[in-house]
Design a protein around this motif. Structure first.
Motif, PDB file in Angstrom:
ATOM      1  N   TYR A 236       0.794  -1.260   0.135  1.00 39.25           N
ATOM      2  CA  TYR A 236      -0.004  -0.067   0.058  1.00 39.25           C
ATOM      3  C   TYR A 236       1.053   1.048  -0.048  1.00 39.25           C
ATOM      4  O   TYR A 236       2.140   1.252  -0.381  1.00 39.25           O
ATOM      5  N   SER A 260      -3.244   2.035  -5.320  1.00 36.24           N
ATOM      6  CA  SER A 260      -3.177   1.472  -3.927  1.00 36.24           C
ATOM      7  C   SER A 260      -2.025   0.868  -3.601  1.00 36.24           C
ATOM      8  O   SER A 260      -2.025   0.401  -2.385  1.00 36.24           O
ATOM      9  N   TRP A 395      -7.221  10.219  -7.452  1.00 34.40           N
ATOM     10  CA  TRP A 395      -6.734  10.352  -6.138  1.00 34.40           C
ATOM     11  C   TRP A 395      -7.031   8.851  -5.491  1.00 34.40           C
ATOM     12  O   TRP A 395      -7.965   8.218  -5.930  1.00 34.40           O
ATOM     13  N   VAL A 396      -6.255   8.404  -4.607  1.00 36.62           N
ATOM     14  CA  VAL A 396      -6.357   7.061  -4.142  1.00 36.62           C
ATOM     15  C   VAL A 396      -7.475   6.701  -3.684  1.00 36.62           C
ATOM     16  O   VAL A 396      -7.764   5.360  -3.878  1.00 36.62           O
ATOM     17  N   LEU A 400     -12.731   3.611  -3.701  1.00 35.49           N
ATOM     18  CA  LEU A 400     -13.465   3.442  -2.595  1.00 35.49           C
ATOM     19  C   LEU A 400     -14.800   4.308  -2.403  1.00 35.49           C
ATOM     20  O   LEU A 400     -15.761   3.845  -1.956  1.00 35.49           O
ATOM     21  N   GLU A 404     -18.463   3.146  -2.585  1.00 34.68           N
ATOM     22  CA  GLU A 404     -19.295   3.305  -1.510  1.00 34.68           C
ATOM     23  C   GLU A 404     -20.541   4.205  -1.845  1.00 34.68           C
ATOM     24  O   GLU A 404     -21.755   4.014  -1.537  1.00 34.68           O
TER      25      GLU A 404
ATOM     26  N   ALA B  19      -1.907  -3.816   8.263  1.00 38.71           N
ATOM     27  CA  ALA B  19      -2.850  -4.321   7.042  1.00 38.71           C
ATOM     28  C   ALA B  19      -1.802  -5.119   6.186  1.00 38.71           C
ATOM     29  O   ALA B  19      -2.583  -6.140   5.427  1.00 38.71           O
ATOM     30  N   LYS B  45     -13.296  -6.905   7.124  1.00 41.30           N
ATOM     31  CA  LYS B  45     -12.121  -6.948   6.066  1.00 41.30           C
ATOM     32  C   LYS B  45     -12.230  -5.857   5.083  1.00 41.30           C
ATOM     33  O   LYS B  45     -11.154  -5.383   4.465  1.00 41.30           O
ATOM     34  N   TYR B  46     -13.353  -5.500   4.558  1.00 39.56           N
ATOM     35  CA  TYR B  46     -13.392  -4.439   3.667  1.00 39.56           C
ATOM     36  C   TYR B  46     -12.969  -3.238   4.118  1.00 39.56           C
ATOM     37  O   TYR B  46     -12.174  -2.386   3.544  1.00 39.56           O
ATOM     38  N   GLN B  50      -8.469  -3.934   3.727  1.00 39.02           N
ATOM     39  CA  GLN B  50      -8.774  -3.528   2.367  1.00 39.02           C
ATOM     40  C   GLN B  50      -9.142  -2.127   2.110  1.00 39.02           C
ATOM     41  O   GLN B  50      -8.398  -1.535   1.250  1.00 39.02           O
ATOM     42  N   GLY B  51      -9.949  -1.452   2.780  1.00 35.70           N
ATOM     43  CA  GLY B  51     -10.052   0.131   2.899  1.00 35.70           C
ATOM     44  C   GLY B  51      -8.629   0.818   3.371  1.00 35.70           C
ATOM     45  O   GLY B  51      -8.579   1.881   2.550  1.00 35.70           O
ATOM     46  N   ARG B  53      -6.048   0.394   1.984  1.00 33.25           N
ATOM     47  CA  ARG B  53      -5.277   0.744   0.904  1.00 33.25           C
ATOM     48  C   ARG B  53      -5.625   1.741   0.012  1.00 33.25           C
ATOM     49  O   ARG B  53      -4.780   2.431  -0.844  1.00 33.25           O
ATOM     50  N   PHE B  54      -6.589   2.349   0.374  1.00 34.45           N
ATOM     51  CA  PHE B  54      -7.338   3.339  -0.406  1.00 34.45           C
ATOM     52  C   PHE B  54      -7.296   4.548   0.459  1.00 34.45           C
ATOM     53  O   PHE B  54      -7.949   5.580  -0.009  1.00 34.45           O
ATOM     54  N   ARG B  55      -6.780   4.549   1.312  1.00 31.88           N
ATOM     55  CA  ARG B  55      -6.391   5.848   2.498  1.00 31.88           C
ATOM     56  C   ARG B  55      -5.020   6.298   2.183  1.00 31.88           C
ATOM     57  O   ARG B  55      -4.130   5.665   2.006  1.00 31.88           O
ATOM     58  N   PRO B  73     -12.141   7.757   2.537  1.00 31.83           N
ATOM     59  CA  PRO B  73     -13.046   7.991   1.516  1.00 31.83           C
ATOM     60  C   PRO B  73     -14.433   7.310   1.885  1.00 31.83           C
ATOM     61  O   PRO B  73     -15.635   7.345   1.136  1.00 31.83           O
ATOM     62  N   ASP B  74     -14.458   6.274   2.897  1.00 34.04           N
ATOM     63  CA  ASP B  74     -15.767   5.281   3.181  1.00 34.04           C
ATOM     64  C   ASP B  74     -16.275   5.716   4.591  1.00 34.04           C
ATOM     65  O   ASP B  74     -15.995   5.267   5.537  1.00 34.04           O
ATOM     66  N   VAL B  77     -17.466   3.077   7.347  1.00 29.71           N
ATOM     67  CA  VAL B  77     -16.640   2.658   8.205  1.00 29.71           C
ATOM     68  C   VAL B  77     -17.303   3.134   9.597  1.00 29.71           C
ATOM     69  O   VAL B  77     -16.935   2.398  10.703  1.00 29.71           O
TER      70      VAL B  77
END
Lengths: 565, 445
Positions: A236, A260, A395-396, A400, A404, B19, B45-46, B50-51, B53-55, B73-74, B77
């Motif tokens: 990551y 990612s 953007w990364v 997600l 969402e 992670a 897990k999500y 998993q999440g 890696r997108f932060r 972005p989620d 959570v």
């Protein structure tokens, strides 16, 4: 898709440069065709570290290359915003970097027009806690990361909108040269085996490291010096910005956050054949040993896979310095007009890098236009590529956030690691069918996360089988040899069950082998455990050994795994 | 630094980097109580490895606070209840619940916290005001229309379990009693083998002083005097609501006040499993506090049942328990499992003649601290705890036991069965013995 008989220009090579040439030609009114022996960006363009150069890496030794980089950096940010993440970048002076280089760095940047600000070390360490706390100085530059697949698709789309076309899985197998010109070029559809001929007015080879092989078909000699660069993919974001060491570019001295993951690059080793190279454990050790000087905890971080690309390095015969390493070869590009070797309608574009691909294309097309008497000006730097919104960078978190917004959760996720939904995969298949799972990967990132395909490949294979069945139902005829390979090749014995299932099985095993190839050299710790679990899923749970494509065992190479332990 | 510290430092991963350990095996999803009952939470897990890696790797988004690209972005959570089962169950050592908690904090970064989330975090303020105005506050909290208005205004569900405030805080009572007895001035303080430091936390202070009284009484019976230094909320409600900075301030105050005892060898005993777990683990893990004082108090902290069982294992516990002839459904709170100390209350109950204590064997009651109080999460929390409530109701028992206060309130509200802290059960058993022996002393003495 049929191969047209005549085109203004035939472009060979579906990397960034070839796609850039195709787009530029189309915008200047020259209807062209691009062919690639595989999918787009399967050569060097899809196998680099993802860096959008600020030019900072070249300011010490090649100010021309540095200036080209910063200028094109600005252009690409404008015309390809969605392919770029504005990560920013830093050059940091570790205790191992030479004082004189560090002292001169800011001045060198200035002289090349590369924006550079010194920042307080403490501030950078607060932002990027993974960096070696022993760094002495830090300079901020406008590095970024750039993703090749979407970029190339967008350039091709722009060209297609202007009447040009591009064909993947079409390999150039012959050229007929007569009267100092290439008369015809023979291409073979790698999936059906059918052979066609094209009569182009002009031929551009943008085959990169393979330019020598293409030129040879026209009896032209181009001496490429392919330089293998090996990179490691970390699980990551090790950092949010590109981090470079402040010294003369060398191995393991850059970390690029892209999508990612983060990519540690690279090595540079001359290889004789761009299709035949291995990633050695010594290279990986070297990368991690050097990388550790930037990121002290690097050894504990999880590597997903190793991969290598070959730089399309070219050294004019006169410039050859005996005994000099590959790093000393210029990263600048060259346009070779093969008129000097008696072929008048043929140029090769060699050298260069992703960041300057547009400029390379512009200069190449300038040369072609002059020969064809076209006086239209180049406009590729002016307009935002189709499907992209001005100023909206990647953007990364976008995937997600998007998922969402669509309801989120595991529902309909094919690839949990990279958040690829069934809808995304179907959309890719709709526009690219027939294609391999590896093509779906390039288009969607399926299988590129920590599990490296363990939990998504069988789902995508299911989609492939569904699609084949749907075709048969709709047409009343078996689907053509849609996956590369005929019934005989996929090992389908008559009466042994569905041909579609056999094709899907083959797609599955081919993909898993490709994934495992990149995991093996680095397989240790968690990633080795992941590999073992993948083995459990595929061999013990799914019984992959009993498939009609049993020859294609996923992890038959136990020796390599043992060695990795 | 001890060898254990060195080993720990070398082997313990920071939360975000854990992670890397995820093998995608799904064990966390199979144990998640929330995922089982709602689609609003996509699962540990999500949201976790998993999440992650997108932060972004660090807290501030590139564009600064409030930029269009938030570091987390989620929003889903936020539906993680923080029960911690995923972290407990993960065979690879991923700190999933902690990761989700950090993502929640980042979700709120740069935005003003919701009044409710801020308010739920301020347990000392609520408690102090509530106790001061308890006659009015307690009537108000039982008033349906007012509770509906409160739900509309700040988002605390009108049915959510809110216990009555005590008439006086335990701390105030204790101080008054000490002053009366003249202790603390002339008399020498007993040493660490004769006294413990009591961390009452907010619940025993503002809502359930009887739990604190029972603890003091049982400890004295076992030869330990109680020291009650100044203290504030452990900070967990702030952590759960993503307010890390405020939580750090709390942790610092507690470390400052308690460290000298810890360093002198006193054990810090708490009756709230969540407070003790916070001090034991989360000051370092979540709040990244690694100073000497914090480490000292973390290492010295014990859950009271853990402490008493340890005494028993050393043969030092007064096992003169009186007969309690009853069924006692017992719920082990999630936080207790995070301690990794087993179920000491059940082991101690086994010493009480006649008592038929039974583990309800359900993972979570749903409340998860302040989670189940929130308007949008109340139904989820009730669904999570439903099998537990049904089992308790079906047992026909009139009293149940549970180590954690918010779980007790949730169970009582959902089942109508009086739910008590195990220390109260032990105290009751000792009293039964005293009555049998004719040596009973008045309660609170």
């Amino acid at each position: 898709m049929a191969v047209p008989h005549t085109v203004d220009v035939l472009v060979i090579g579906g990397g960034a440069t070839g796609a850039g040439v195709l787009r530029d030609l189309a915008r200047r009114g020259m209807t062209s065709l691009l062919v690639d022996r595989e999918d787009f960006a399967t050569g060097t363009s899809g196998r680099y570290h993802g860096l959008l150069h600020s030019g900072g890496r070249y300011v010490g030794k090649d100010k021309v290359a540095a200036r080209e980089c910063i200028e094109e950096n600005r252009v690409l940010r404008r015309i390809a915003p969605a392919s770029i993440e504005d990560t920013g970048g830093y050059f940091v002076a570790t205790p191992d970097d030479p004082d004189d280089y560090v002292e001169a760095f800011a001045d060198n940047c200035n002289q090349s027009g590369v924006d550079c600000d010194e920042v307080r070390v403490a501030d950078l360490l607060a932002r990027e806690p993974a960096i070696n706390p022993g760094i002495r100085r830090a300079f901020r530059v406008p590095d970024g990361s750039i993703e090749p697949w979407g970029l190339i698709e967008a350039m091709v789309a722009d060209a297609r909108a202007r009447g040009s076309d591009a064909l993947t899985y079409h390999k150039v197998i012959g050229m007929e040269v007569a009267g100092g010109r290439i008369e015809t070029v023979t291409v073979r559809d790698e999936r059906t085996g059918s052979v066609s001929r094209v009569w182009p007015k002009f031929v551009v080879s943008a085959a990169g490291a393979w330019a020598g092989q293409i030129a040879a078909l026209a009896n032209v000699k181009v001496e490429m010096t392919p330089g293998k660069g090996t990179m490691l993919v970390y699980n990551y974001r090790v950092t949010d910005a590109v981090i470079n060491r402040c010294h003369r570019s060398s191995d393991g001295d850059i970390m690029v956050p892209i999508h990612s993951v983060s990519i540690l690059g690279t090595t540079d080793i001359k290889v004789p054949d761009p299709d035949d190279y291995d990633i050695t454990r010594a290279e990986i050790r070297r990368l991690v040993d050097e990388g550790e000087k930037l990121f002290p905890s690097l050894r504990e971080m999880r590597i997903l896979r190793a991969y290598a690309g070959v730089r399309p390095l070219y050294q004019a015969p006169a410039d050859t310095v005996a005994g000099a390493g590959n790093r000393s070869i210029s990263r600048a590009h060259a346009i070779l007009d093969h008129a000097d070797q008696g072929v008048d309608n043929f140029v090769s574009i060699v050298g260069g890098k992703m960041t300057t691909h547009r400029l390379m294309a512009e200069q190449t097309v300038d040369a072609v236009a002059q020969k064809l008497g076209n006086t239209t000006a180049c406009t590729t730097a002016d307009e935002v590529l189709p499907g992209m919104e001005p100023g909206h960078h990647y953007w990364v978190g976008h995937r997600l956030a998007d998922h969402e917004a669509e309801g989120g959760g595991d529902a309909d996720l094919l690839c949990e690691c990279e958040l690829v939904t069934r809808r995304m995969a179907e959309a890719y298949l709709d526009t690219h069918w027939p294609c391999s799972i590896d093509d779906v990967r390039r288009g969607t990132r399926v299988g590129m996360g920590p599990c490296q395909g363990a939990f998504c490949t069988f789902r995508v294979a299911g989609l492939v089988a569904e699609r084949l069945d749907a075709h048969t139902k709709a047409t009343g005829r078996p689907a053509p040899g849609t996956e590369p390979g005929t019934p005989e090749e996929v090992g389908h014995a008559p009466g042994s069950g569905s041909l579609h299932a056999a094709i899907a099985d083959r797609a599955l095993t081919a993909f898993m082998r490709e994934r495992a190839k990149g995991v093996r050299p680095i397989a240790s710790g968690r990633q080795l455990q992941e590999l073992m679990m993948t083995n459990l899923v595929f061999v013990d749970v799914l019984g992959v050994e009993s498939l009609s494509t049993a020859s294609a065992l996923v992890f038959e190479d136990e020796e390599a795994v043992d060695a990795a332990r | 630094m001890s060898i254990a510290d060195i080993v720990r430092e070398a082997t313990e991963l920071p939360v975000s980097r854990s992670a890397d350990e995820c093998l995608k095996c799904n064990v966390c999803n199979t144990v998640c109580p929330v995922l089982r009952v709602t689609d609003k939470f996509p699962g540990p897990k999500y949201s976790g490895p998993q999440g992650q890696r997108f932060r972004l790797a660090h807290l501030q988004p590139i564009g600064g606070p409030g930029s269009a690209n938030p570091p987390s972005p989620d929003a889903s959570v936020d539906y993680c209840s923080g029960c911690g089962w995923c972290t407990t169950a993960c065979p690879a050592g991923v700190k999933i619940a902690e990761m989700n908690n950090q993502a929640r904090a980042r979700l709120r970064e740069g935005t003003r916290p919701k009044l409710r989330d801020w308010g739920l975090g301020q347990t000392d303020l609520t408690g102090t005001l509530g106790v001061a105005f308890s006659p009015i506050a307690n009537v108000a909290m039982r008033n349906r229309p007012l509770r509906r208005a409160m739900e509309l205004a700040i988002g605390v569900h009108h049915k959510a379990p809110v216990p009555p405030f005590a008439k006086r805080t335990f701390h105030a009572t204790w101080k008054r009693r000490q002053a009366k007895a003249g202790t603390g001035s002339g008399k020498a303080q007993p040493g660490p083998d004769k006294a413990i430091v009591y961390f009452h936390g907010c619940s025993a202070n503002y809502y359930e002083p009887h739990v604190a009284e029972a603890a003091v009484w049982v400890l004295r019976r076992n030869g330990f005097e109680t020291i009650v230094p100044d203290q504030v909320c452990c900070g967990l409600p702030l952590i759960s609501n993503g307010l890390y900075e405020d939580a750090r301030a709390h942790a610092c105050k507690n470390a400052k006040s308690l460290a000298r005892y810890a360093k002198a060898g006193y054990r810090i005993i708490g009756t709230s499993t969540s407070c003790t777990h916070t001090i034991k683990a989360e000051y370092e893990e979540m709040l990244d506090m690694r100073d000497e004082d914090t480490r000292a108090i973390s290492a010295a902290t014990w859950d009271i049942m853990e402490f008493l069982l340890d005494l028993h294992e050393q043969g030092r516990l007064d096992t003169g328990f009186g007969r309690l002839d009853e069924d006692l459904p017992y719920h082990a709170p999630c936080q207790l499992r995070s301690h990794g100390i087993g179920l000491p209350a059940l082991d101690l109950f086994a010493l009480i003649p006649g008592l038929r204590a039974r583990d309800m064997d359900h993972d979570c009651c749903g409340i998860a601290g302040t989670y189940g109080l929130k308007r949008e999460k109340y139904d989820i929390a009730m669904a999570v705890g439903r099998p537990l409530f049904d089992k308790i109701t079906a047992s026909g028992a009139t009293v149940a036991a549970c180590d954690s206060e918010t779980c007790r309130w949730q169970i009582e509200a959902a089942t109508g069965v009086r739910t008590r802290h195990p220390i109260e059960i032990l105290a009751e058993s000792y009293r039964a013995m005293d009555r049998a022996r004719g040596t009973a002393e008045p309660p609170g003495a």
